[in-house]
Design an enzyme around this catalytic site. Structure first.
Site, PDB file in Angstrom:
ATOM      1  N   CYS A  85     -18.725  -0.630  49.972  1.00 50.74           N
ATOM      2  CA  CYS A  85     -19.206   0.082  48.784  1.00 50.74           C
ATOM      3  C   CYS A  85     -18.656  -0.557  47.503  1.00 50.74           C
ATOM      4  O   CYS A  85     -19.050  -1.658  47.172  1.00 50.74           O
ATOM      5  CB  CYS A  85     -18.880   1.570  48.890  1.00 50.74           C
ATOM      6  SG  CYS A  85     -19.816   2.560  47.710  1.00 50.74           S
ATOM      7  N   HIS A 202     -20.577   3.585  54.264  1.00 45.92           N
ATOM      8  CA  HIS A 202     -19.150   3.848  54.511  1.00 45.92           C
ATOM      9  C   HIS A 202     -18.869   4.134  55.985  1.00 45.92           C
ATOM     10  O   HIS A 202     -18.768   5.300  56.381  1.00 45.92           O
ATOM     11  CB  HIS A 202     -18.727   5.096  53.727  1.00 45.92           C
ATOM     12  CG  HIS A 202     -18.548   4.881  52.269  1.00 45.92           C
ATOM     13  ND1 HIS A 202     -17.413   4.330  51.724  1.00 45.92           N
ATOM     14  CD2 HIS A 202     -19.356   5.169  51.225  1.00 45.92           C
ATOM     15  CE1 HIS A 202     -17.525   4.280  50.408  1.00 45.92           C
ATOM     16  NE2 HIS A 202     -18.704   4.776  50.070  1.00 45.92           N
ATOM     17  N   GLU A 204     -16.095   3.977  57.456  1.00 42.84           N
ATOM     18  CA  GLU A 204     -14.786   4.656  57.588  1.00 42.84           C
ATOM     19  C   GLU A 204     -14.902   6.170  57.384  1.00 42.84           C
ATOM     20  O   GLU A 204     -13.987   6.906  57.698  1.00 42.84           O
ATOM     21  CB  GLU A 204     -13.770   4.037  56.609  1.00 42.84           C
ATOM     22  CG  GLU A 204     -13.837   4.497  55.160  1.00 42.84           C
ATOM     23  CD  GLU A 204     -15.021   3.936  54.371  1.00 42.84           C
ATOM     24  OE1 GLU A 204     -15.864   3.220  54.951  1.00 42.84           O
ATOM     25  OE2 GLU A 204     -15.102   4.240  53.167  1.00 42.84           O
TER      26      GLU A 204
END
Lengths: 225, 83
Positions: A85, A202, A204
């Site tokens: 990002c 994302h 994560e």
């Protein structure tokens, strides 16, 4: 493998990133952007967030943070470097990855789950992903519309540098599944040397069973296979 | 010598400017239909100490190329004034 997660003023996904790496059984340290040492890390990650408040252009000022000289050197020496990002935005501003990330064509900040498809197995992060699977991963950005000139796009395709496409839940890559207007639904790429990786979604944030989605863990696990 | 640089950074012409597009639609909603196109960029002012206008010109050009504009998606121009 020792991971270093760079923290810029305004980074906000550093803890999530460190947490996932540790859950995979690897060491992760945070690297403050004003430091210059990479602390012998093998793999550097530039996390998501809003470095320097996204002033001027997203990633444009972070790209000149003191630690970036050694991050760039690490990448130029063949070391692994990944931007997620805002980290991806920093990497294109640093010209470590080709192209730019423009304002979403809807003009809106988009925060939602999208589906992602690996475009190739010829990269560390996609090496054993199922090319027919649609991975559900959140996006959260206002400037994620990938753009590059025709020549750059041709090079990306010819060198198999496109890593991820936005797709629908059945894995179809089409306009309806493109959340931000990215060219060819591009969600992630790597450099010609294949050691620098950038992606807008994302993983994560989708890596904890308590959040009922571990598709992101499947993706990040590739880094340490 | 002191100079003021008035810099305009604009999105390149071939790149879709969704901000400009949204503003054009807003203008239409206000019954201002004569506006055919809107493009939105940034205006940046720099105050510079330099020994000559040529040096000031070089400083501004360097600043624009290195940080103030991303030449993949933007173009810039500027006017220098002695102050």
């Amino acid at each position: 493998m020792k991971f270093g997660v760079v923290v810029f003023p305004g980074s906000n996904c550093d803890d999530d990133t460190v947490g996932v790496i540790e859950s995979l059984g690897h060491q992760a340290v945070k690297l403050w952007h004003k430091e210059t040492s990479l602390q012998n890390c093998d793999f550097i990650i530039l996390p998501g967030g809003f470095s320097y408040g996204d002033y001027l252009r997203s990633g444009a000022i972070a790209r000149f943070s003191p630690i970036m000289d050694n991050v760039i050197k690490h990448a130029n020496d063949g070391g692994y470097l990944m931007g997620i990002c805002n980290g991806f935005q920093v990497l294109v501003e640093a010209h470590l990855l080709p192209g730019v990330l423009l304002r979403n064509n809807s003009q809106k900040f988009i925060s939602k789950n999208i589906y992602l498809k690996a475009a190739t197995n010829q990269s560390l992060i996609t090496q054993s992903l199922d090319l027919n699977n649609a991975y559900k991963i959140p996006i959260a950005h206002a400037e994620g519309r990938y753009f590059a000139d025709e020549k750059t796009l041709e090079d990306l395709k010819a060198n198999d540098q496109i890593l991820f496409y936005y797709c629908d839940e059945n894995g179809q890559v089409n306009d309806a599944a493109n959340p931000n207007g990215s060219l060819f639904n591009i969600a992630g790429i790597c450099n010609a040397g294949r050691n620098v990786i950038g992606m807008m979604p994302h993983p994560e944030r989708a890596a904890d069973p308590d959040l009922a989605n571990i598709d992101g863990l499947e993706i990040l696990k590739q880094l340490v296979l | 010598m002191k100079f003021l640089a008035e810099i305009n950074v604009m999105p390149q012409k071939e790149i879709l400017d969704p901000q400009g597009k949204a503003v054009r639609i807003g203008l239409q909603n206000l019954d201002i239909h004569q506006v055919a196109d809107v493009r939105i960029g940034k205006h940046i002012q720099l105050q510079i100490e330099a020994s000559s206008e040529a040096e000031a010109n070089d400083i501004v050009t360097n600043a624009c190329k290195k940080l103030l504009a991303n030449l993949i998606m933007e173009e810039f121009d500027f006017v220098l004034k002695a102050i």
